[in-house]
Write an enzyme that holds these catalytic residues in place. Sequence first.
Site, PDB file in Angstrom:
ATOM      1  N   ASP A 158       3.024   0.055  72.260  1.00 54.71           N
ATOM      2  CA  ASP A 158       2.361  -1.656  71.811  1.00 54.71           C
ATOM      3  C   ASP A 158       0.547  -1.517  72.097  1.00 54.71           C
ATOM      4  OD1 ASP A 158       2.310  -4.163  70.532  1.00 54.71           O
ATOM      5  OD2 ASP A 158       3.471  -5.199  71.990  1.00 54.71           O
ATOM      6  N   ASP A 219       5.631  -9.533  64.827  1.00 54.27           N
ATOM      7  CA  ASP A 219       6.704  -9.760  64.940  1.00 54.27           C
ATOM      8  C   ASP A 219       7.620 -11.256  64.888  1.00 54.27           C
ATOM      9  OD1 ASP A 219       6.161  -8.574  67.055  1.00 54.27           O
ATOM     10  OD2 ASP A 219       5.201 -10.280  68.604  1.00 54.27           O
TER      11      ASP A 219
END
Length: 435
Positions: A158, A219
């Site tokens: 990430d 997301d």
Amino acid sequence: MRLFLFVLTSVLSGTSVALDNGLMRTPPMGWLAWERFRCDIDCDNDPKNCISEKLFTDMADRLAEDGWRELGYVYVNIDDCWSSMERDQQGRLQADPKRFPMGIHNLSHYMHARGLKLGIYGDMGSHTCGGYPGTPLDKIELDAQTFADWEVDMFKYDGCYSNASEQEKGYPLMSKALNATGRPIGYSCSWPAYQGGLPPKVNYTQLGEICNLWRNYGDIQDSWGSVLSIVDWFFDNQDVLAPAAGPGRWNDPDMLIVGDFGLSLDQSQTQMSLWAIMAAPLFMSNDLRTISADARRILQNKALIGINQDPLGIQGRRIVKEKSGIEVFFRPLQNNGSALVFFSRRSDMPYRYQTSLKKLNYITGSYELFNAFTYRTMQVKDATDFVVSVNPSGVVTFLVSAPAKINRRQFYSGGKLQGPAFEDAEENSLPPVFL
Ligand SMILES: *[C@@H]1O[C@H](CO)[C@@H](O)[C@H](O)[C@H]1NC(C)=O
Ligand SMILES: *[C@@H]1O[C@H](CO)[C@@H](O)[C@H](O)[C@H]1NC(C)=O
Ligand SMILES: *[C@@H]1O[C@H](CO)[C@@H](O)[C@H](O)[C@H]1NC(C)=O
Ligand SMILES: *[C@@H]1O[C@H](CO)[C@@H](O)[C@H](O)[C@H]1NC(C)=O
Ligand SMILES: *[C@@H]1O[C@H](CO)[C@@H](O)[C@H](O)[C@H]1NC(C)=O
């Protein structure tokens, strides 16, 4: 009927180089904790749903025992909030000792003993998005080696709390570090999502060389609006994204939320169908212990999985966008086959859309259309009009077997739709076929 977006531009896949770790020649499939279970670490009050080894062994048991593994769903992936707040005395990441008492190495053994694989999560910055220790530049080699020592099979990197110049160094460096461990570890890069997902900030040629998959966009959340915004972004940018995909290198529109709370049955079929068209990684984020039979049937649909896993690995495209709100998506498949998805953005009632394969640029011949949800098969000639009834926010999805004389390459040579697709065909005067 007016088709006002009708151009296919693509290149043959396989012309670009993929990360050379031999992994993920078709989109990876499995389960990923984040969307459904987030950073719930309250194991005292919510033991069933907190991020703990029990959650991952529970999901592994379901994957192994409920028919998922045999269909290809083999990755069990940890996301954020798994680690201790402190590195160990040697500076290595370690799992939270209370929530992961057996440790990550034992957890990977648990997966391997069941024919499954374990994925883990880290972050390029000083901290993970959830505030846990990150893997900044000076920790990359150490952490890659730790994951390899634990026999982990996949790593998602990430990008919270890192800037563009650190990312530019860090994502390729991690790729090298994972390779240097000697253990094949699938590599998921969140890099493009932090850089807006588009050139010139994102170099998809480079991404394909260093990552197996990458998150391009925000997301997913448990709502239809979220699915729709992802679909819009990916297909609006298909000319950039589709050529980036191929065996070993995939765009990742994020997790499947089928089986959660936000989607109707029709919307669930839509997500699964369009993720199949996009050659998207299929990571479910749901509760496999309590999933409904309807959601399971959609996620275990062999025709859709077959489309998603097609060995040519060509990412499909939107080929028609009607004013009526009907859109048509197309993906070429092996053996001169293809997939077609008719999607309705309408909100009134099932819409009867009339078209023919000829209007969709198929070449002259007879075709078999297999409906992925009703399992009905129909023979149609290219010029035969047929009608599909598409529910609001739903899809009609077909696997199309083409006549042997079609050469898929003729659809794609030179980057433009050309050749026999434009061959003259006699207009067929038969009445429409209803599918
Ligand atoms: C590392 O990279 C080399 C060269 O690209 C490749 O041959 C090898 O299979 C890779 N090894 C792993 C474990 O990814
Ligand atoms: C972890 O695995 C080792 C051997 O691989 C075993 O001896 C140990 O008991 C396991 N620990 C737990 C908590 O399962
Ligand atoms: C990025 O972060 C590093 C480390 O904190 C810092 O040295 C560098 O100046 C930053 N670069 C930019 C462009 O902000
Ligand atoms: C993108 O990356 C490739 C491969 O690493 C490189 O050859 C190319 O020059 C890069 N393109 C741009 C515009 O930076
Ligand atoms: C696909 O079409 C090509 C070109 O017409 C043909 O040679 C080939 O046999 C077909 N392949 C299959 C599997 O039907």
